[in-house]
Scaffold this active site. Structure first.
Site, short mmCIF file in Angstrom:
data_model
loop_
_atom_site.label_atom_id
_atom_site.label_comp_id
_atom_site.label_asym_id
_atom_site.label_seq_id
_atom_site.Cartn_x
_atom_site.Cartn_y
_atom_site.Cartn_z
N ASP A 154 0.97 -1.09 0.34
CA ASP A 154 0.22 -0.01 -0.16
C ASP A 154 0.39 1.94 0.38
O ASP A 154 2.15 1.44 0.86
CB ASP A 154 -0.90 0.17 1.24
CG ASP A 154 -2.04 0.85 1.49
OD1 ASP A 154 -1.75 1.67 -0.03
OD2 ASP A 154 -2.82 0.73 1.85
N ASP A 225 -10.40 4.02 -1.04
CA ASP A 225 -11.18 2.98 -0.41
C ASP A 225 -12.42 2.65 -0.42
O ASP A 225 -13.22 4.11 -0.69
CB ASP A 225 -10.89 3.55 0.58
CG ASP A 225 -9.36 2.95 1.15
OD1 ASP A 225 -8.34 2.79 0.66
OD2 ASP A 225 -9.27 3.23 2.42
#
Ligand code: GLA
Length: 399
Positions: A154, A225
């Site tokens: 990430d 997200d």
């Protein structure tokens, strides 16, 4: 926090549709590693930073008991917040919530499942935990020694490194740096000689679908997200139109994890997520508390007919074929999966009509409703279904 305005996702969809097809680069570790979209469970959507060793074991147990494992879910992925400190030699250790990663890996494997983990190319993860910056090979080797089979990597604080390196923030230089960081971990994973699925997470910036494969990715997040509400799910899911040419066996677009069972949507809306993700050939990573799911949630997650669409061996990402939201995915053997979405949730349940010629069939067809688990017999020209608000009717159609 990255909270994109809804219009940015719409804009993103239009940009994606206009993208040219680019040449493909090197393959990831092995094409067999993610020959179909990876399936499993990830701790983040439900547990966030509270996840513990016990939660992960309970998820593994429930994956078996619920029939999810036998339906194809295999990766048990620990997202952010497992990381502890590095020792004097720079070796990463898990924190107190995860007392023994190797033992946890053994437990997950003993259930016939695989272990996934999370890190960042930056010094810190998005949750502020220790990242892999400057320790890539060391971390990859430690993950392999724990029995890790999947890594979500990430971007997070690597963005700060990019800014430090080039305060003027030339976007071309930033892209080169980001690609190098992702390639570096890919090479570190290769050096472990352990097959580890490599999942890139950098929220779709710089059209990652154009180069994710070249830096070794088996899948890559295409968006910011997801949240457990219909608006977020629908904006992300329906904005995938146009990205289909970048997916195929061994390399998948990832519109983020499932929210099914987390409580913020109706069962009809969760059926929409499952159907749309399957049409998109997206990775299916459940994100709920598997140990406490009800029968409705289980029924959605283990609908084997819908899973078969996602996992179809052709590996073609489906596309939108007609307004408002009729989507189609070609399947092996000549059949097609077709989903009719009633995506505007302030409307009543609505009759939607599928004309078979719009999905490439002339003459009569056979059809089956994949949520009702019912053969519809031989149909001519078109099919009209009443689709609930925010819901879906999903058919398999063949001749
Ligand atoms: C980012 C990712 C999420 C999750 C969190 C963890 O926001 O996009 O999927 O991994 O970090 O901190």
């Amino acid at each position: 926090m990255r909270c994109p305005a809804p219009w940015s996702l719409v804009l993103f969809a239009f940009i994606a549709m206009a993208l040219p097809c680019v040449s493909r680069g090197v393959k990831a570790q092995s094409p067999e590693l993610a020959i179909t979209p990876p399936m499993g469970w990830n701790s983040w959507n439900h547990f966030k930073e509270k996840v513990t060793d016990a939660d992960v074991r309970a998820a593994a147990d429930a994956m078996v008991a619920s029939g999810m494992r036998d339906a194809g879910y295999v990766y048990v992925i620990i997202d952010d917040s497992w990381e502890g400190q590095r020792d004097a030699q720079g070796n990463i250790h898990s924190n107190r919530k995860f007392p023994d990663m190797k033992a946890l890996g053994d437990y997950v494997h003993s259930k016939g499942l695989k272990l996934g983990i999370y890190s960042s190319p930056g010094p810190k993860t998005c949750g502020g935990y220790e990242g892999s910056y400057g320790h890539e090979q060391q971390d990859a080797s430690i993950y392999a020694s724990w029995g890790v089979d999947f890594l979500k990597y990430d971007l997070c604080s690597y963005m700060d490194i990019m800014k430090l390196h080039d305060p003027r923030q030339d976007p071309k230089k930033a892209l080169v740096m980001m690609q190098a960081a992702y390639r570096k971990m890919h090479e570190a994973l290769l050096n472990t000689h352990r097959p580890i699925v490599y999942s890139l997470c950098q929220y779709g910036v710089d059209s990652v679908w154009e180069w994710g494969r070249q830096v070794g990715g088996d899948m890559w997040r295409t968006t910011d997200d997801i949240s457990d509400n219909y608006r977020s799910m629908a904006l992300i899911g329906f904005s995938q139109a146009g990205l289909e040419k970048f997916a195929g066996p061994g390399h998948w677009n990832d519109p983020d994890m499932l929210e099914i069972g987390n409580g913020g949507m109706t069962a009809d809306q969760y059926r929409t997520q499952m159907s749309l993700w399957a049409i998109l050939a997206a990775p299916l990573l459940a994100g709920n508390d598997l140990s406490k799911m009800d029968e409705t949630t289980k029924g959605i997650l283990v609908n084997k007919e819908v899973i078969a669409v996602d996992q179809d061996e052709l590996g073609i990402q489906g596309s939108r074929v007609g307004p408002p939201q009729i989507w189609m995915k070609p399947l092996s053997g000549g059949a097609k999966a077709v989903a009719l979405f009633n995506y505007v949730i302030d409307d009543e349940a609505e009759p939607l009509t599928l004309k078979f010629k719009d999905v490439g069939f002339s003459g009569s067809v056979h059809a089956r409703d994949m949520w009702a688990h019912k053969d519809l017999g031989i149909l001519h020209d078109s099919y009209t279904a009443t689709v609930p608000q925010g819901g879906v009717v999903m058919l398999k159609v063949w001749q």
